[in-house]
Design an enzyme around this catalytic site. Structure first.
Site, PDB file in Angstrom:
ATOM      1  N   SER A 159     -80.443  12.996 -77.857  1.00  0.00           N
ATOM      2  CA  SER A 159     -81.188  11.911 -78.022  1.00  0.00           C
ATOM      3  C   SER A 159     -81.125  11.257 -79.339  1.00  0.00           C
ATOM      4  O   SER A 159     -80.310  10.929 -79.975  1.00  0.00           O
ATOM      5  CB  SER A 159     -82.480  12.279 -77.270  1.00  0.00           C
ATOM      6  OG  SER A 159     -83.297  11.077 -76.910  1.00  0.00           O
TER       7      SER A 159
ATOM      8  N   GLU B 176     -79.430   8.803 -66.931  1.00  0.00           N
ATOM      9  CA  GLU B 176     -80.399   8.858 -68.323  1.00  0.00           C
ATOM     10  C   GLU B 176     -81.735   8.042 -68.045  1.00  0.00           C
ATOM     11  O   GLU B 176     -82.652   8.586 -68.447  1.00  0.00           O
ATOM     12  CB  GLU B 176     -79.399   8.296 -69.314  1.00  0.00           C
ATOM     13  CG  GLU B 176     -78.112   9.010 -69.508  1.00  0.00           C
ATOM     14  CD  GLU B 176     -78.611  10.298 -70.551  1.00  0.00           C
ATOM     15  OE1 GLU B 176     -79.770  10.390 -70.940  1.00  0.00           O
ATOM     16  OE2 GLU B 176     -77.405  10.548 -71.165  1.00  0.00           O
TER      17      GLU B 176
ATOM     18  N   HIS C 185     -82.186  11.717 -68.318  1.00  0.00           N
ATOM     19  CA  HIS C 185     -82.150  12.139 -69.887  1.00  0.00           C
ATOM     20  C   HIS C 185     -82.990  13.567 -70.009  1.00  0.00           C
ATOM     21  O   HIS C 185     -83.852  13.698 -69.488  1.00  0.00           O
ATOM     22  CB  HIS C 185     -83.042  11.189 -70.531  1.00  0.00           C
ATOM     23  CG  HIS C 185     -82.589  11.183 -72.285  1.00  0.00           C
ATOM     24  ND1 HIS C 185     -81.230  11.141 -72.640  1.00  0.00           N
ATOM     25  CD2 HIS C 185     -83.512  11.300 -73.168  1.00  0.00           C
ATOM     26  CE1 HIS C 185     -81.789  11.108 -74.122  1.00  0.00           C
ATOM     27  NE2 HIS C 185     -83.020  11.114 -74.442  1.00  0.00           N
TER      28      HIS C 185
END
Length: 479
Positions: free
Chosen positions: A192, A315, A413
């Site tokens: 990330s 995600e 995610h």
């Protein structure tokens, strides 16, 4: 569990005491730079003065000041850790090693995520015991966040959080041999925001010689703010604090006030005549660069480093499912998001609709969000690296669908992290609110994913074909 005597290692700054367990040895809270206090919060990281005697590395360090983040019905505590643990000396690393025996093992340096405002080495997901058991020395890095880390200020160097990571890599280069690591075989990896920082390292000349390989998990090679966008954030922050937008004016302000103005910075319109919002409004803080990392690889270590890069297939669901926004989203929400993140929102929506003809508005919104935050910038970074680098490029797509939140979370995610770190079976990741949901994680996928990361750190080959920019393809994990 077997009881062991506590080991001691001599570092360039002084001796540190760790703990020995069934996975090897763990040394925590080792400073790689001086504590960022007062005006020092807005300077480049300074060398640590060192210490006499033996430093206690058996307890975690303080963390960077950070707000509490709430993901509704999803338990993200294993990802974010305990939040703000107060204390000045938080520019530290934790080291997990099979043994501090000068064994010259591969080294992996992990940069945590958290939207440039949260996260730390404390997070349970990043334990690292599985890496140590596989002969890897794992280093986890804390860095400055939020205003001290990333707000662009007159009189202060830009991207101070990134400078912290460069300093930590310098610490690794100078001292990791004492922990059994090979300073000539270092892989820096992140997820990330941490992955976006790793991507930036590939284009940072000052990072040359500090690592050999890089792994970018759900980051972006095009995730940096332009200087014009950064000026908007700085102006808003200065107005909220009632001070001039300069480092000397910010120096006397306590960290609590920096956290207190975050609501005033949420939702700023950062679209300009030349740029869309690279973080889709999820964070007002991030890298500030005149050239996106994907376009600057030839100027930094990226021209020589091996790269493993990829995203998860769904995600955007992390930002919609936990609060029920997947179901409540409308076509107007899709259009508003697309206008924020695409130069031609109509064409982008049409392209996503063509790829997902049966998608609900929420599913389409998730796809737009995932592509804007991670997918497009990852593809551009992979293509650029394959073209300009002498190192190899390997691409993956993580497709395992978490059954959390009644099976709706999917391949969102962060879902790949338990598999990368070899902790997918841990009970605190399961249950309907756990990141992986009530179903047991497939053991074969956990073993395969973790082994690929280990193999890449050892040799630069995760076990699948090198990326060919003429025929883009990704190794699918967990389909």
């Amino acid at each position: 569990m077997t009881q062991y005597a506590d080991p001691v290692v001599e570092t360039p700054a002084g001796a540190v005491r760790g703990v020995r367990d069934d996975s090897g040895e763990l040394y925590r809270a080792i400073p790689y730079a001086a504590a960022p206090v007062g005006a020092g919060r807005f300077t480049a990281p300074a060398p640590h003065p060192g210490w006499s005697g033996v430093r206690d590395g058996r307890r975690p360090s303080p963390t960077a000041p950070q707000p509490v983040r709430d993901f509704g019905g999803l338990d993200m505590a294993p990802y974010f850790g305990p939040g703000w643990v107060r204390g000045e000396e938080y520019l530290t690393v934790d080291v997990r090693t099979p043994a501090a025996d000068h064994g010259r093992r591969p080294v992996m340096v992990f940069v945590h995520g958290g939207g440039f405002v949260t996260g730390s080495t404390h997070a349970a997901l990043y334990d690292g015991g599985a890496f140590a058991r596989d002969g890897i020395v794992l280093v986890r890095v804390n860095y400055r966040l939020g205003v001290p880390g990333f707000l662009d200020l007159e009189g202060a160097p830009a991207n101070r959080g990134l400078l912290d990571v460069v300093a930590a890599l310098g610490w690794v280069r100078a001292g990791i041999a004492a922990f059994g690591g090979d300073p000539g075989n270092v892989t820096v990896f992140g997820q990330s925001a941490g992955a976006t920082l790793v991507g930036a390292l590939l284009a940072t000349p000052e990072a040359a010689g500090l690592f050999r390989r890089a792994i970018v998990q759900s980051g972006s090679g095009t995730g940096a703010f332009t200087p014009e966008q950064a000026r908007r954030v700085t102006a808003a922050a200065a107005a909220a604090l009632g001070v001039a937008p300069a480092a000397d004016a910010f120096a006397a302000i306590p960290d609590e006030r920096f956290l207190g103005i975050l609501p005033a910075l949420a939702g700023l319109d950062l679209r300009t005549g030349t740029a869309t919002d690279p973080l889709a409004g999820l964070s007002p803080f991030g890298l500030v660069l005149a050239v996106q990392p994907a376009d600057g690889l030839a100027d930094g270590p990226g021209r020589d480093a091996d790269l493993l890069i990829g995203t998860n297939t769904e995600e955007g669901r992390l930002y919609l499912v936990p609060r029920g926004d997947l179901e409540s989203s409308t076509n107007a929400d899709v259009r508003a998001l697309a206008a924020r993140v695409y130069a031609d929102p109509g064409a982008a929506i049409a392209e996503h609709r063509a790829a997902l003809p049966d998608a609900t508005p929420g599913e389409l919104r998730s796809a737009v969000l995932g592509d804007a935050l991670f997918g497009a910038g990852t593809a551009r970074m992979a293509q650029a690296h394959a073209r300009v680098s002498r190192g190899s490029t390997h691409v993956y797509s993580f497709a395992y669908r978490s059954t959390a939140l009644d099976g709706r979370l999917g391949a969102a995610h962060t879902v790949e992290l338990p598999f990368v770190f070899g902790v997918a079976e841990e009970p605190w990741l399961h249950g309907d609110a756990g990141l992986l949901g009530p179903d047991p994680a497939p053991g074969g996928l956990a073993a395969r994913t973790h082994a690929a990361w280990v193999a890449f750190a050892r040799t630069g080959d995760p076990g699948w074909a090198v990326h060919d920019p003429r025929r883009p393809a990704a190794e699918v994990l967990g389909s």
